[in-house]
Design an enzyme around this catalytic site. Structure first.
Site, PDB file in Angstrom:
ATOM      1  N   ARG A 180      63.272  29.079  40.084  1.00  0.00           N
ATOM      2  CA  ARG A 180      62.307  27.981  40.250  1.00  0.00           C
ATOM      3  C   ARG A 180      62.680  27.125  41.460  1.00  0.00           C
ATOM      4  O   ARG A 180      61.802  26.710  42.225  1.00  0.00           O
ATOM      5  CB  ARG A 180      62.230  27.133  38.981  1.00  0.00           C
ATOM      6  CG  ARG A 180      61.646  27.889  37.790  1.00  0.00           C
ATOM      7  CD  ARG A 180      61.560  27.015  36.567  1.00  0.00           C
ATOM      8  NE  ARG A 180      60.582  25.944  36.739  1.00  0.00           N
ATOM      9  CZ  ARG A 180      60.503  24.879  35.938  1.00  0.00           C
ATOM     10  NH1 ARG A 180      61.355  24.731  34.938  1.00  0.00           N
ATOM     11  NH2 ARG A 180      59.585  23.958  36.151  1.00  0.00           N
ATOM     12  N   CYS A 236      64.803  17.618  37.569  1.00  0.00           N
ATOM     13  CA  CYS A 236      64.521  18.956  37.030  1.00  0.00           C
ATOM     14  C   CYS A 236      63.020  19.166  37.122  1.00  0.00           C
ATOM     15  O   CYS A 236      62.408  18.792  38.112  1.00  0.00           O
ATOM     16  CB  CYS A 236      65.044  19.089  35.601  1.00  0.00           C
ATOM     17  SG  CYS A 236      64.351  17.869  34.462  1.00  0.00           S
TER      18      CYS A 236
END
Length: 280
Positions: A180, A236
Site C-alpha cells: 500500500r 496509516c
C-alpha cells in the site's frame, strides 16, 4: 505505569484496584463492524466494558477527516464517562487484532491527558492462554465525569503535515503494509501511494512472531533508522493502525511522537495534496 502489561499484572490489579480499574474490550474487525461486539458478548475479561472503534472512538465520516475521524475531545470525554471511565481510572485496553484497536483507545486517552492506561500484551487470546477466567456477564458501568486535559501537541491535521513536508526536523512514518505504501495496491482507499518523504514501517513489525509486543531493546533496534531527536509523525490508512507504532515508538524512548489522525484517507481527500508512488 508501563504502556504494555501482561495478563499476570492485570489479574493482580483486578483484585487490588476493584472499580478503579477499567478493562476495555476493543476487539473490532474492519469491514465486519459487529464481529468484535459479538465476540465480547460471547466471552470477555471479568468486568470488561466494550469500546467500539466506530461508535465510541470515531466521529461520523465526512468530506475530510478520513475513514475514522477523531470525535470532538469533549464528546470523547463524555462518552468515556458514560462507559464508566474517569480521569483517575487505571485503564487496560485489549483486543485480538495485535493491539491495533486497543492502541487507538490508548492513544485517545493519552491525548486527553490520561496517564494510567496500558495495552494488554497478547490481547484476549493471551489472557485465555494464560488460563485466566472469562465471562459472558455484561457489566452496567456507573457513569462518571471525565475531565479531559488535552495534550494539543500530540495531534496533527492535514495542513500541519503539509507544512512539514521535507522539513529536516520531521520524519513521516507510514504504518501501512509495504504494497500500500508503494502504491502497488490499494484495497480500501480511493487512491494509492503515500505522503511524499514518508518512510515505511509496517505496524505489525512491532510484534514478535508469537503476536506479542517486542521488548524495549528490540523496539529500539526496529526503529534504529529514526533519529531520536527528530519530530516523528505517524500515519496509516485512517489513524488506527498508526497507534501501535506510536505506542511502540514511545516504548522505545522516542519523546516527540505525533499522530496524523486523519492519515492517508484524509490526505487524499484534498485534491491538491501531493502523492508519491514507489520507493523514496
Amino acid at each position: 505505569m508501563s504502556y504494555i502489561v501482561d495478563s499476570h499484572w492485570v489479574k493482580d490489579q483486578i483484585e487490588r484496584l476493584g472499580e478503579n480499574l477499567v478493562l476495555a474490550d476493543c476487539r473490532f474487525v474492519l469491514g465486519q463492524s459487529e464481529s468484535g461486539r459479538n465476540a465480547y458478548a460471547e466471552s470477555h475479561l471479568p468486568g470488561a466494558i466494550y469500546v467500539d472503534l466506530e461508535k465510541d472512538l470515531s466521529a461520523p465520516v465526512g468530506e475530510h477527516g478520513g475513514r475514522h475521524p477523531l470525535p470532538d475531545p469533549q464528546l470523547l470525554a463524555d462518552r468515556l464517562g458514560q462507559l464508566g471511565i474517569r480521569s483517575s481510572s487505571t485503564v487496560v485496553a485489549y483486543d485480538d487484532q495485535g493491539g491495533a484497536m486497543a492502541s487507538r483507545l490508548w492513544w485517545v486517552l493519552h491525548y486527553l491527558g490520561h496517564d494510567k492506561v496500558s495495552v494488554l500484551n497478547g490481547g484476549f487470546a493471551q489472557w485465555v492462554k494464560d488460563g485466566y477466567e472469562t465471562t459472558k456477564v455484561i457489566p452496567d458501568p456507573t457513569p462518571r465525569t471525565y475531565v479531559p486535559q488535552i495534550r494539543e501537541g500530540l495531534l496533527l491535521h492535514a495542513e500541519d503535515v503539509k507544512a512539514r513536508l521535507h522539513r529536516p526536523g520531521t520524519i513521516l512514518v507510514d504504518s501501512r503494509e509495504p504494497k500500500r505504501y508503494l502504491g502497488l495496491e490499494e484495497p480500501i482507499d480511493k487512491a494509492a501511494g503515500h505522503i511524499p518523504g514518508a518512510v515505511n514501517l509496517f505496524w505489525k513489525e512491532v510484534l514478535t512472531t508469537q503476536g506479542l509486543w517486542k521488548n524495549e531493546e528490540d523496539l529500539k533496534g526496529h526503529f534504529a533508522q529514526l533519529p531520536s531527536d527528530r519530530e516523528i509523525v505517524v500515519y496509516c490508512g485512517s489513524g488506527v493502525t498508526a497507534c501501535p507504532n506510536v505506542l511502540a515508538l514511545k516504548s522505545a524512548g522516542f519523546a516527540n511522537v505525533k499522530l496524523y489522525a486523519g492519515s492517508w484517507s484524509d490526505w487524499i481527500s484534498y485534491g491538491e495534496n501531493p502523492v508519491a508512488i514507489g520507493e523514496e
